[in-house]
Design an enzyme around this catalytic site. Structure first.
Site, mmCIF file in Angstrom:
data_model
loop_
_atom_site.group_PDB
_atom_site.id
_atom_site.type_symbol
_atom_site.label_atom_id
_atom_site.label_comp_id
_atom_site.label_asym_id
_atom_site.label_seq_id
_atom_site.Cartn_x
_atom_site.Cartn_y
_atom_site.Cartn_z
ATOM 1 N N SER A 139 -47.648 -58.080 -21.850
ATOM 2 C CA SER A 139 -48.087 -56.772 -21.371
ATOM 3 C C SER A 139 -49.077 -56.976 -20.239
ATOM 4 O O SER A 139 -49.677 -58.050 -20.106
ATOM 5 C CB SER A 139 -48.769 -56.011 -22.528
ATOM 6 N N TYR A 152 -55.709 -55.367 -28.926
ATOM 7 C CA TYR A 152 -54.391 -55.514 -28.321
ATOM 8 C C TYR A 152 -54.457 -56.448 -27.114
ATOM 9 O O TYR A 152 -53.604 -57.325 -26.952
ATOM 10 C CB TYR A 152 -53.871 -54.141 -27.901
#
Length: 254
Positions: A139, A152
Site C-alpha cells: 500500500s 496499518y
C-alpha cells in the site's frame, strides 16, 4: 500445460478481481481465502467464462492451513509460476496512544506474517518452474505514514521491507518480486473491516472523491506486471486515483 497463479484473499475485492483477470490471461487460478462459499461462487463464474480455477479454503495466519493450501496446489500437478500475496487489511483508525494491541496484532498477522508464511510455502515450486513471480500487495501506507494509521502503516512498511529483502535474497534465482502499492481503492469490504462494520464511517473515507480506484484497476496492474517477459522485473508500482495527489492530499468536491 497451463501454469498456476495463486491468489490469496480471493473471496472479495482486489483478490477476486485479480483471480478473474489472471484466469482471463490464461492461468489456472487457485483462489485461496477463508470463505469457501464465496470462493465456490467465484470459481463457477471463472469457469463459466471459459477460464480455469480451483478454490482452496485457507487462512494465511495458520501454518496448518497454508500447508494444506500447498498440498492442494501440489495435487494439481501443474507448474506454479505466480503467487499473489493479496490477503490483508486494516483495523481501526486510532492514534498510537490509544490503539488496540489486538488490532495491531491482527494487521501484522495477516499482512506481514501471512505474506511470509505463504511465500515460504511456494518458493520451492516457483523456483522449480524456472520462471516464478511473487507479487506483494502492499500500500502507499507502506511508503508514508499518516495520523491514525500507525498500525496499518507499520504493517505495510514491514510488508514492503519483506518484498525488498526477498528480491535481494532471490537474486540469481528465477523468481522475480513485484510490489504493488495502491492508494485510495474503493472496495466492498476494506472500509467495513477497518471500521468494524460501520458503513457510514467506511463511506466517509471516499466522500467527495469522484473516482477512487476500484479493484479492477489494481487487478489490471497485477496482470500487466506478471505477463511481462520474465527478464523484466517491475520492482514497484505506486498507483493512486487522480484525485489523490499524495497520502494527505485528496481533491474532494461537495
Amino acid at each position: 500445460m497451463t501454469s498456476i497463479a495463486i491468489v490469496t484473499g480471493a473471496s472479495s475485492g482486489i483478490g477476486a478481481a485479480t483471480a478473474r483477470r489472471l484466469a482471463a490471461e490464461g492461468f489456472h487460478v487457485v483462489a485461496a481465502a477463508r470463505r469457501a462459499e464465496r470462493l465456490d461462487t467465484l470459481v463457477k463464474e471463472i469457469t463459466s467464462a471459459g477460464g480455469e480455477a480451483t478454490a482452496v479454503t485457507c487462512d494465511v495466519t495458520s501454518d496448518e492451513s497454508v500447508t494444506g493450501l500447498a498440498a492442494a496446489v501440489g495435487e494439481l500437478g501443474r507448474p506454479v509460476t505466480v503467487l499473489v500475496n493479496n490477503a490483508g487489511g486494516a483495523r481501526g483508525l486510532d492514534p498510537v496512544e490509544t490503539g488496540s494491541i489486538a488490532d495491531w496484532q491482527w494487521m501484522f498477522d495477516v499482512n506481514v506474517l501471512g505474506t511470509v508464511r505463504v511465500t515460504q510455502a511456494f518458493l520451492p515450486a516457483l523456483d522449480a518452474s524456472g520462471a516464478g513471480t511473487v507479487v506483494v500487495l502492499s500500500s502507499t501506507a507502506g511508503l508514508i505514514v499518516y495520523e491514525g494509521g500507525g498500525g496499518y502503516s507499520a504493517a505495510k512498511h514491514a510488508q514492503t521491507a519483506v518484498a525488498e529483502t526477498l528480491r535481494l535474497e532471490l537474486s540469481g534465482r528465477p523468481i522475480r518480486v513485484i510490489e504493488i502499492d495502491p492508494g485510495m481503492v474503493r472496495t466492498e469490504e476494506f472500509g467495513l473491516t477497518r471500521f468494524d462494520g460501520d458503513a457510514q464511517k467506511a463511506e466517509a473515507a471516499y466522500a467527495g472523491v469522484a473516482e477512487p480506484l476500484v479493484a479492477d484497476d489494481i487487478a489490471d496492474c497485477i496482470a500487466w506486471t506478471v505477463t511481462r517477459p520474465h527478464h523484466v522485473n517491475v520492482d514497484r508500482i505506486v498507483v493512486r486515483p487522480i484525485a489523490q495527489a499524495a497520502q494527505h492530499k485528496v481533491h474532494r468536491v461537495f
